[in-house]
Design a protein around this motif. Structure first.
Motif: not given
Length: 97
Positions: A51-68
């Protein structure tokens, strides 16, 4: 799984259990070039038991998955054919079958 950068068509295989994406010269598994709004180590894709997971790493401009928006303290499951957006850069996530 693969990640395809929409504006260049570049495709990268995700071959590690913890896969880092960002603009840093070192310490990332995929370097995003030509986009200054991407953080040095912007986000992680983690594979656990297939199973694959996405996690933001305290980025400045954010991370989105399918718009969320994805937050840095949460691992979110990535469905096949998802759009991952790091800041204003879009990627297509595919699970190889």
């Amino acid at each position: 799984p693969t990640l395809t950068r929409k504006n260049t068509g570049e495709t990268v295989q995700i071959t590690k259990q913890v896969f880092c994406i960002g603009k840093a010269d070192q310490g990332v598994d995929y370097k995003v070039t030509g986009n200054r709004s991407i953080s040095r180590r912007h986000a992680y894709i983690t594979s656990i038991n297939g199973v694959n997971y996405l996690r933001d790493n305290n980025s400045t401009n954010h991370t989105f998955l399918n718009g969320i928006q994805v937050y840095s303290n949460m691992d979110v499951v990535i469905p096949d054919n998802s759009i991952i957006r790091l800041s204003n850069e879009e990627f297509l996530f595919r699970i190889n079958s």
